[in-house]
Design an enzyme around this catalytic site. Structure first.
Site, PDB file in Angstrom:
ATOM      1  N   GLU A   1       0.805  -1.219   0.000  1.00 45.49           N
ATOM      2  CA  GLU A   1       0.000   0.000   0.000  1.00 45.49           C
ATOM      3  C   GLU A   1       0.843   1.276   0.000  1.00 45.49           C
ATOM      4  O   GLU A   1       1.965   1.283   0.494  1.00 45.49           O
ATOM      5  CB  GLU A   1      -0.903   0.038   1.239  1.00 45.49           C
ATOM      6  CG  GLU A   1      -1.875  -1.111   1.349  1.00 45.49           C
ATOM      7  CD  GLU A   1      -2.528  -1.155   2.715  1.00 45.49           C
ATOM      8  OE1 GLU A   1      -3.766  -1.178   2.764  1.00 45.49           O
ATOM      9  OE2 GLU A   1      -1.798  -1.145   3.729  1.00 45.49           O
TER      10      GLU A   1
ATOM     11  N   ARG B   1      -9.667  -9.541   9.545  1.00 51.28           N
ATOM     12  CA  ARG B   1     -10.735 -10.004   8.658  1.00 51.28           C
ATOM     13  C   ARG B   1     -10.745 -11.523   8.557  1.00 51.28           C
ATOM     14  O   ARG B   1      -9.707 -12.170   8.656  1.00 51.28           O
ATOM     15  CB  ARG B   1     -10.572  -9.433   7.248  1.00 51.28           C
ATOM     16  CG  ARG B   1     -10.815  -7.964   7.118  1.00 51.28           C
ATOM     17  CD  ARG B   1     -10.767  -7.532   5.649  1.00 51.28           C
ATOM     18  NE  ARG B   1     -12.084  -7.435   5.042  1.00 51.28           N
ATOM     19  CZ  ARG B   1     -12.493  -8.109   3.988  1.00 51.28           C
ATOM     20  NH1 ARG B   1     -11.692  -9.000   3.423  1.00 51.28           N
ATOM     21  NH2 ARG B   1     -13.699  -7.932   3.491  1.00 51.28           N
TER      22      ARG B   1
ATOM     23  N   GLU C   1     -27.884   7.977   8.466  1.00 52.88           N
ATOM     24  CA  GLU C   1     -27.112   7.977   9.708  1.00 52.88           C
ATOM     25  C   GLU C   1     -26.229   9.212   9.838  1.00 52.88           C
ATOM     26  O   GLU C   1     -25.763   9.761   8.845  1.00 52.88           O
ATOM     27  CB  GLU C   1     -26.191   6.753   9.768  1.00 52.88           C
ATOM     28  CG  GLU C   1     -26.887   5.423   9.863  1.00 52.88           C
ATOM     29  CD  GLU C   1     -25.883   4.285   9.859  1.00 52.88           C
ATOM     30  OE1 GLU C   1     -25.986   3.417  10.740  1.00 52.88           O
ATOM     31  OE2 GLU C   1     -25.000   4.276   8.983  1.00 52.88           O
TER      32      GLU C   1
ATOM     33  N   GLU D   1     -21.613  -0.014  13.393  1.00 48.81           N
ATOM     34  CA  GLU D   1     -20.580  -0.907  12.869  1.00 48.81           C
ATOM     35  C   GLU D   1     -19.811  -1.598  13.999  1.00 48.81           C
ATOM     36  O   GLU D   1     -19.521  -2.794  13.928  1.00 48.81           O
ATOM     37  CB  GLU D   1     -19.616  -0.124  11.976  1.00 48.81           C
ATOM     38  CG  GLU D   1     -20.201   0.310  10.644  1.00 48.81           C
ATOM     39  CD  GLU D   1     -20.326  -0.844   9.657  1.00 48.81           C
ATOM     40  OE1 GLU D   1     -19.779  -1.935   9.927  1.00 48.81           O
ATOM     41  OE2 GLU D   1     -20.974  -0.650   8.617  1.00 48.81           O
TER      42      GLU D   1
ATOM     43  N   GLU E   1     -19.686  -5.581  14.364  1.00 46.84           N
ATOM     44  CA  GLU E   1     -18.413  -6.272  14.155  1.00 46.84           C
ATOM     45  C   GLU E   1     -17.870  -6.919  15.424  1.00 46.84           C
ATOM     46  O   GLU E   1     -16.990  -7.784  15.345  1.00 46.84           O
ATOM     47  CB  GLU E   1     -17.392  -5.304  13.553  1.00 46.84           C
ATOM     48  CG  GLU E   1     -17.774  -4.867  12.143  1.00 46.84           C
ATOM     49  CD  GLU E   1     -16.805  -3.893  11.515  1.00 46.84           C
ATOM     50  OE1 GLU E   1     -16.822  -3.769  10.275  1.00 46.84           O
ATOM     51  OE2 GLU E   1     -16.031  -3.247  12.245  1.00 46.84           O
TER      52      GLU E   1
ATOM     53  N   ASP F   1      -3.862   0.691  -3.310  1.00 49.65           N
ATOM     54  CA  ASP F   1      -3.497  -0.718  -3.263  1.00 49.65           C
ATOM     55  C   ASP F   1      -2.629  -1.011  -4.481  1.00 49.65           C
ATOM     56  O   ASP F   1      -3.113  -1.021  -5.615  1.00 49.65           O
ATOM     57  CB  ASP F   1      -4.762  -1.584  -3.271  1.00 49.65           C
ATOM     58  CG  ASP F   1      -4.467  -3.055  -3.023  1.00 49.65           C
ATOM     59  OD1 ASP F   1      -3.419  -3.549  -3.508  1.00 49.65           O
ATOM     60  OD2 ASP F   1      -5.275  -3.719  -2.354  1.00 49.65           O
TER      61      ASP F   1
ATOM     62  N   GLU G   1     -17.567 -10.675   8.733  1.00 53.18           N
ATOM     63  CA  GLU G   1     -16.360 -10.024   8.213  1.00 53.18           C
ATOM     64  C   GLU G   1     -15.166 -10.120   9.154  1.00 53.18           C
ATOM     65  O   GLU G   1     -14.028 -10.288   8.704  1.00 53.18           O
ATOM     66  CB  GLU G   1     -16.646  -8.548   7.928  1.00 53.18           C
ATOM     67  CG  GLU G   1     -15.463  -7.806   7.329  1.00 53.18           C
ATOM     68  CD  GLU G   1     -15.768  -6.344   7.021  1.00 53.18           C
ATOM     69  OE1 GLU G   1     -14.877  -5.657   6.488  1.00 53.18           O
ATOM     70  OE2 GLU G   1     -16.889  -5.891   7.318  1.00 53.18           O
TER      71      GLU G   1
END
Length: 213
Positions: A16, A50, A117, A126, A130, A151, A183
């Protein structure tokens, strides 16, 4: 030492190129992605791992489920062991060497803003999803960072926004429980990831946001 408004700091990893810039406000649009630099009640920076690597996910999106995989070797170091085994199973020729059994796809917790939101409501939702409803927010920081990530493997650019989030749970509250989110496979301390390619710029993000509380 922090960065002034609109000053840009650049980090580069094998995968990256990341630009970090302090800004005043997060734009509200259907494509806005916001993330939280979470700090536990006992002062630890949190990071998510992840379930699926970005590299493997990209390969799957380009392949028919019954096809033979065509995979660039430069992607292999950025995948989980079980994903490499699946690729090896489908290889018509060649082999996979130099597997890193300790690879993890680290990400900040957060996601895409729903048009109904607020920024903080999105992050609360989130984080709740998560963490399998384990994380609750105590307060948010005031500093906002814009992250522009290129990327290099797939030549794509992603823009996201990040703010500090101080939570009510300790590291121990979160690190000894299983997570079944689709995820996220694990939530852990960033301090345990010092050998990861992303550690330097993730640490910088946390230090910028926490020290500017």
């Amino acid at each position: 030492m922090g960065i002034t408004m609109d000053e840009e700091v650049i980090f580069e990893t094998p995968r990256e190129l990341i630009s970090i810039k302090r800004i005043k406000d997060i734009p509200r649009s259907k494509d806005t992605h916001v993330f939280a630099a979470c700090i536990t009640s006992d002062g630890y920076p949190l990071i998510g791992a992840r379930r699926t690597s970005f590299a493997f996910q990209a390969i799957l999106s380009q392949q028919n489920s019954d096809s033979i995989f065509r995979v660039s070797t430069k992607l292999l170091r950025f995948m989980y062991y079980n994903e490499l085994r699946e690729i090896f199973r489908r290889l018509r020729k060649g082999s996979i060497n130099n597997i890193d059994p300790h690879f993890e796809e680290l990400i900040l917790l957060g996601g895409k803003l729903d048009k109904k939101e607020s920024i903080k409501d999105c992050l609360r939702r989130e984080l709740k999803e998560e963490s399998d409803e384990r994380i609750t927010v105590k307060e948010f920081g005031n500093v906002i960072l814009k992250l522009t990530t290129r990327d290099k493997l797939f030549n794509k650019v992603y823009i996201s926004y990040c703010m500090a989030c101080f939570i009510n749970q300790s590291l121990e509250d979160l690190s000894h429980t299983s997570i079944y989110n689709v995820e996220i496979r694990k939530i852990k301390s960033l301090n345990d990831c010092i050998n990861d390619d992303k550690y330097e710029y993730l640490s910088y993000i946390y230090n910028m946001l926490v020290n500017s509380k």
